[in-house]
Design an enzyme around this catalytic site. Structure first.
Site, PDB file in Angstrom:
ATOM      1  N   ARG A 175      26.684  36.563  55.684  1.00  0.00           N
ATOM      2  CA  ARG A 175      27.932  37.319  55.210  1.00  0.00           C
ATOM      3  C   ARG A 175      28.609  36.241  54.408  1.00  0.00           C
ATOM      4  O   ARG A 175      29.724  36.033  54.835  1.00  0.00           O
ATOM      5  CB  ARG A 175      28.736  38.084  56.334  1.00  0.00           C
ATOM      6  CG  ARG A 175      29.759  39.007  55.928  1.00  0.00           C
ATOM      7  CD  ARG A 175      31.015  38.879  56.501  1.00  0.00           C
ATOM      8  NE  ARG A 175      31.597  37.929  56.547  1.00  0.00           N
ATOM      9  CZ  ARG A 175      32.556  37.378  57.256  1.00  0.00           C
ATOM     10  NH1 ARG A 175      33.166  38.049  58.142  1.00  0.00           N
ATOM     11  NH2 ARG A 175      33.185  36.316  56.837  1.00  0.00           N
TER      12      ARG A 175
ATOM     13  N   ASN B 143      37.578  39.153  49.429  1.00  0.00           N
ATOM     14  CA  ASN B 143      37.280  38.183  48.114  1.00  0.00           C
ATOM     15  C   ASN B 143      35.724  38.215  48.217  1.00  0.00           C
ATOM     16  O   ASN B 143      35.100  38.533  49.042  1.00  0.00           O
ATOM     17  CB  ASN B 143      37.995  36.715  48.232  1.00  0.00           C
ATOM     18  CG  ASN B 143      37.383  35.773  49.432  1.00  0.00           C
ATOM     19  OD1 ASN B 143      36.080  35.878  49.616  1.00  0.00           O
ATOM     20  ND2 ASN B 143      38.600  35.311  50.193  1.00  0.00           N
TER      21      ASN B 143
ATOM     22  N   ALA C  82      37.288  38.888  60.965  1.00  0.00           N
ATOM     23  CA  ALA C  82      38.609  38.498  60.451  1.00  0.00           C
ATOM     24  C   ALA C  82      39.709  39.216  61.042  1.00  0.00           C
ATOM     25  O   ALA C  82      40.593  38.720  61.723  1.00  0.00           O
ATOM     26  CB  ALA C  82      38.809  38.369  58.681  1.00  0.00           C
TER      27      ALA C  82
ATOM     28  N   ASP D  58      36.010  29.373  61.149  1.00  0.00           N
ATOM     29  CA  ASP D  58      37.191  29.628  60.158  1.00  0.00           C
ATOM     30  C   ASP D  58      37.104  30.864  59.934  1.00  0.00           C
ATOM     31  O   ASP D  58      38.526  31.483  59.323  1.00  0.00           O
ATOM     32  CB  ASP D  58      36.677  28.585  58.888  1.00  0.00           C
ATOM     33  CG  ASP D  58      37.929  28.677  58.049  1.00  0.00           C
ATOM     34  OD1 ASP D  58      39.014  28.456  58.369  1.00  0.00           O
ATOM     35  OD2 ASP D  58      37.486  28.912  56.795  1.00  0.00           O
ATOM     36  N   ASP D  59      36.167  31.674  59.921  1.00  0.00           N
ATOM     37  CA  ASP D  59      36.501  33.120  59.318  1.00  0.00           C
ATOM     38  C   ASP D  59      37.332  33.974  60.326  1.00  0.00           C
ATOM     39  O   ASP D  59      37.852  34.998  59.947  1.00  0.00           O
ATOM     40  CB  ASP D  59      35.026  33.952  59.037  1.00  0.00           C
ATOM     41  CG  ASP D  59      34.412  33.115  58.030  1.00  0.00           C
ATOM     42  OD1 ASP D  59      34.767  33.236  56.846  1.00  0.00           O
ATOM     43  OD2 ASP D  59      33.108  32.625  58.505  1.00  0.00           O
TER      44      ASP D  59
ATOM     45  N   GLU E 109      30.877  29.009  59.811  1.00  0.00           N
ATOM     46  CA  GLU E 109      31.312  29.574  58.442  1.00  0.00           C
ATOM     47  C   GLU E 109      30.502  30.676  58.033  1.00  0.00           C
ATOM     48  O   GLU E 109      29.033  30.497  57.824  1.00  0.00           O
ATOM     49  CB  GLU E 109      31.454  28.620  57.356  1.00  0.00           C
ATOM     50  CG  GLU E 109      32.014  29.249  56.122  1.00  0.00           C
ATOM     51  CD  GLU E 109      33.554  29.231  56.365  1.00  0.00           C
ATOM     52  OE1 GLU E 109      34.117  30.418  55.693  1.00  0.00           O
ATOM     53  OE2 GLU E 109      34.284  28.720  57.356  1.00  0.00           O
ATOM     54  N   ASP E 110      30.811  31.939  57.734  1.00  0.00           N
ATOM     55  CA  ASP E 110      30.190  33.037  57.005  1.00  0.00           C
ATOM     56  C   ASP E 110      28.966  33.629  57.692  1.00  0.00           C
ATOM     57  O   ASP E 110      27.803  33.658  56.950  1.00  0.00           O
ATOM     58  CB  ASP E 110      29.973  32.790  55.574  1.00  0.00           C
ATOM     59  CG  ASP E 110      31.254  32.696  54.587  1.00  0.00           C
ATOM     60  OD1 ASP E 110      32.396  32.953  55.054  1.00  0.00           O
ATOM     61  OD2 ASP E 110      31.165  32.705  53.628  1.00  0.00           O
TER      62      ASP E 110
ATOM     63  N   LYS F 132      33.366  24.114  51.616  1.00  0.00           N
ATOM     64  CA  LYS F 132      34.690  23.983  52.659  1.00  0.00           C
ATOM     65  C   LYS F 132      34.684  22.645  53.075  1.00  0.00           C
ATOM     66  O   LYS F 132      35.649  22.288  53.022  1.00  0.00           O
ATOM     67  CB  LYS F 132      33.890  24.665  53.896  1.00  0.00           C
ATOM     68  CG  LYS F 132      34.025  26.123  53.643  1.00  0.00           C
ATOM     69  CD  LYS F 132      35.381  26.706  53.829  1.00  0.00           C
ATOM     70  CE  LYS F 132      35.687  28.253  53.884  1.00  0.00           C
ATOM     71  NZ  LYS F 132      36.910  28.610  54.311  1.00  0.00           N
TER      72      LYS F 132
ATOM     73  N   ALA G 122      37.412  46.012  60.698  1.00  0.00           N
ATOM     74  CA  ALA G 122      37.403  45.623  62.018  1.00  0.00           C
ATOM     75  C   ALA G 122      36.379  44.670  62.361  1.00  0.00           C
ATOM     76  O   ALA G 122      35.984  44.653  63.584  1.00  0.00           O
ATOM     77  CB  ALA G 122      37.401  46.976  62.910  1.00  0.00           C
ATOM     78  N   GLY G 123      36.048  43.826  61.406  1.00  0.00           N
ATOM     79  CA  GLY G 123      35.170  42.549  61.663  1.00  0.00           C
ATOM     80  C   GLY G 123      35.842  41.595  62.361  1.00  0.00           C
ATOM     81  O   GLY G 123      36.913  41.468  62.970  1.00  0.00           O
TER      82      GLY G 123
ATOM     83  N   TYR H  14      35.951  25.953  44.603  1.00  0.00           N
ATOM     84  CA  TYR H  14      36.062  27.064  45.655  1.00  0.00           C
ATOM     85  C   TYR H  14      36.273  28.391  45.189  1.00  0.00           C
ATOM     86  O   TYR H  14      35.938  28.811  44.100  1.00  0.00           O
ATOM     87  CB  TYR H  14      36.829  26.642  46.666  1.00  0.00           C
ATOM     88  CG  TYR H  14      36.140  27.152  48.140  1.00  0.00           C
ATOM     89  CD1 TYR H  14      34.977  26.773  48.694  1.00  0.00           C
ATOM     90  CD2 TYR H  14      36.870  28.254  48.832  1.00  0.00           C
ATOM     91  CE1 TYR H  14      34.346  27.499  49.866  1.00  0.00           C
ATOM     92  CE2 TYR H  14      36.334  28.768  49.926  1.00  0.00           C
ATOM     93  CZ  TYR H  14      34.984  28.399  50.267  1.00  0.00           C
ATOM     94  OH  TYR H  14      34.444  29.038  51.341  1.00  0.00           O
TER      95      TYR H  14
ATOM     96  N   ASN I  88      42.539  30.308  53.554  1.00  0.00           N
ATOM     97  CA  ASN I  88      42.123  29.332  54.569  1.00  0.00           C
ATOM     98  C   ASN I  88      42.478  27.936  54.378  1.00  0.00           C
ATOM     99  O   ASN I  88      42.685  27.235  55.294  1.00  0.00           O
ATOM    100  CB  ASN I  88      40.899  29.616  55.079  1.00  0.00           C
ATOM    101  CG  ASN I  88      40.633  30.927  55.745  1.00  0.00           C
ATOM    102  OD1 ASN I  88      41.304  31.958  55.319  1.00  0.00           O
ATOM    103  ND2 ASN I  88      39.547  31.379  56.388  1.00  0.00           N
TER     104      ASN I  88
END
Length: 557
Positions: free
Chosen positions: A148, A412, A297, A260-261, A237-238, A166, A294-295, A95, A457
């Site tokens: 993303r 990251n 996360a 999870d994000d 996820e993503d 994951k 400001a997304g 990962y 995470n």
């Protein structure tokens, strides 16, 4: 895995039961594989030594990643034996940070497809497609549309590496049995011209469609999961930030799902803040928190902080007044035209900043410093995916208002980090409390050694997964992530805090996850969210469900 009906070469082609050189003589005879494998019976420890030797001969972590994926294709038990033998070493190969490079090249390094690929062209047939999966008791699906991936953007079908990785962490760090885990890529095309023109790209060769088309397809997918895999929890996820927030809100009250994000990132960051404040002596309710980015996360963490403080009697309005956010248009303000819905709770009556492009740091950094000077925050959190955004001027600005500023650079992969730990310590005269999104080696400055923390995470979502798996929880709630955050924070000793560690060592990650899962499981029972009988001992209850990478007798009835 107990007995099997397979015989001959089919046994060796099934990664979940293949033992390679580990079959007993009795198994070889009864399964019809005499002569198909070497005439030895090796232990897992011997096989592990061979794998470690072969890995040492690889020149890069990407080569090691490719080797380990090949091992997974051949022998699932040995794969997890390797990962769980030294998690601190191997998790960064399967990962972060290697997964970023692996995803960029995923179509070029593919050996065999893993998981399922749902093309939006198959609308109306999703239920039938899901029924093609051989395992019928799927407990977790990790699903992405590749919109993303990490801080790398739209990778389309190459993003499949993320749900695959994951779910491997579910097993390697928390012991969730692997046979009930299913990675899925929803293919709606990609806007990445590099992949669209690459002859080896394995996704749809067209641009992404409308939001309405995507959400309609995801609706069909989520509903189909309820029918085909009724005990399944969906892990989003993503996805792009807007989609991540919208889809979580769309399904969380009706189905067992989480993102999870949003929630996992929030949980691990909250754990880091809890321990950082043990070092500064402050209380969370008194902190001013400044987000750069400001997304999903940032919104997820801010919302989780508000929820945690609400349990302490602090009103949401008061908590939100202590939070400011800064994005590509500067400070998030109420008077900003076309302000995204998810940012409205954190918009304030302030003078708007000047807009800028993230490629122009000479313009962006002065705006950022001006906003810090105006707010005087105690905590600076980077979720911007803009590498080196927190330069010396920014760090020193934080130091003007804090003896020990808390600085989390969470983007990251590594090249997207807002600041590196060594620079952060140097520019703050070794006073900053730092956490990054990936693991960094120890930093030596003079006679001092710092152990930079990784706000990963993996400390949170696998434990949530194990708790949900064991309790058959009906829903996943923010309270579960808050409980997980406090559990992770509580497992860091005073000595580790003194060394700069805000999270437990990854070398002991399975024990950390088991204890965290036990606390989350208790909460699930306390809130009436479980669908199994309450145990007397929560930790023993979790341990009873933990997957162990050992060979089972394939002839037992």
């Amino acid at each position: 895995m107990g007995s099997t009906s397979k015989r001959g070469i089919d046994v060796l082609h099934d990664s979940s039961i293949n033992k390679s050189t580990g079959f007993s003589e009795h198994e070889k005879q009864k399964l019809g594989i005499v002569g198909l494998v070497p005439d030895v019976t090796e232990t897992l420890d011997v096989q592990l030594q061979r794998v470690l030797q072969q890995l040492e001969k690889k020149s890069t972590d990407l080569d090691r990643f490719i080797y380990l994926m090949g091992l997974l294709d051949n022998n699932q038990t040995l794969f997890y034996r390797v990962l769980m033998s030294d998690p601190a070493r191997f998790l960064e190969i399967v990962y972060d940070p290697t997964i970023g490079e692996a995803c960029l090249k995923f179509d070029h390094i593919m050996r065999r497809p893993l998981g399922m690929y749902l093309s939006i062209k198959r609308k109306g047939t999703v239920k039938q497609i899901l029924q093609n999966w051989p395992e019928k008791n799927v407990r977790f699906i990790c699903v992405t549309n590749g919109g993303r991936i990490l801080g790398l953007g739209d990778l389309g079908a190459n993003g499949m590496g993320i749900p695959v990785g994951k779910l491997q962490l579910y097993t390697a760090t928390a012991g969730v049995p692997p046979q009930g885990l299913l990675p899925i890529y929803i293919d709606e095309g990609t806007n990445n011209e590099t992949y669209l023109s690459d002859p080896l790209y394995v996704g749809l060769r067209e641009k992404r469609g409308t939001t309405e088309e995507l959400y309609s397809f995801v609706d069909e997918f989520v509903e189909a999961v309820q029918d085909v895999f009724p005990n399944c929890c969906i892990h989003f996820e993503d996805w792009t930030g807007v989609d991540a927030i919208a889809l979580l809100a769309r399904y969380r009250e009706r189905f067992c799902c989480y993102n999870d994000d949003i929630q996992g990132t929030a949980g691990v960051t909250l754990a880091g803040l809890i321990n950082a404040l043990k070092k500064t002596g402050g209380l969370l309710k008194d902190q001013k928190i400044f987000f750069v980015g400001a997304g999903s996360a940032a919104i997820g963490l801010a919302d989780l902080i508000v929820s945690d403080l609400a349990k302490q009697g602090i009103s949401p309005e008061t908590s939100r007044s202590q939070v400011r956010m800064f994005d590509t248009k500067g400070i998030v303000t109420k008077n900003r035209p076309n302000l995204a819905k998810h940012k409205i709770p954190y918009a304030h009556d302030l003078k708007p900043s000047q807009s800028f492009d993230h490629t122009d740091l000479d313009k962006e950094i002065p705006e950022l410093i001006s906003a810090i000077d105006d707010f005087k925050p105690n905590i600076l959190i980077g979720v911007s995916t803009v590498g080196r955004l927190f330069d010396q001027r920014v760090i020193k600005c934080m130091c003007k208002y804090n003896q020990s500023p808390i600085i989390f650079a969470l983007s990251n992969p590594t090249e997207m980090h807002e600041c590196l730990p060594e620079n952060t310590y140097l520019w703050s005269n070794e006073k900053a409390i730092y956490a990054g999104g990936v693991q960094f080696p120890p930093v030596h400055i003079g006679q001092q050694t710092f152990l930079p923390s990784q706000a990963n995470n993996l400390y949170i979502f696998p434990a949530i997964g194990m708790a949900v798996y064991a309790t058959k929880a009906k829903r996943v709630t923010d309270e579960m992530f808050i409980e997980a955050a406090h559990s992770v924070a509580d497992q860091v000793s005073e000595q580790q805090l003194d060394l700069g560690m805000l999270f437990p060592p990854q070398s002991n990650i399975l024990e950390v996850e088991i204890k965290t899962a036990a606390r989350v499981a208790k909460l699930i029972f306390d809130t009436g969210n479980a669908q199994v009988n309450r145990p007397d001992d929560y930790e023993a209850f979790i341990r009873n469900h933990v997957f162990k990478p050992v060979y089972n007798d394939l002839l037992t009835q």
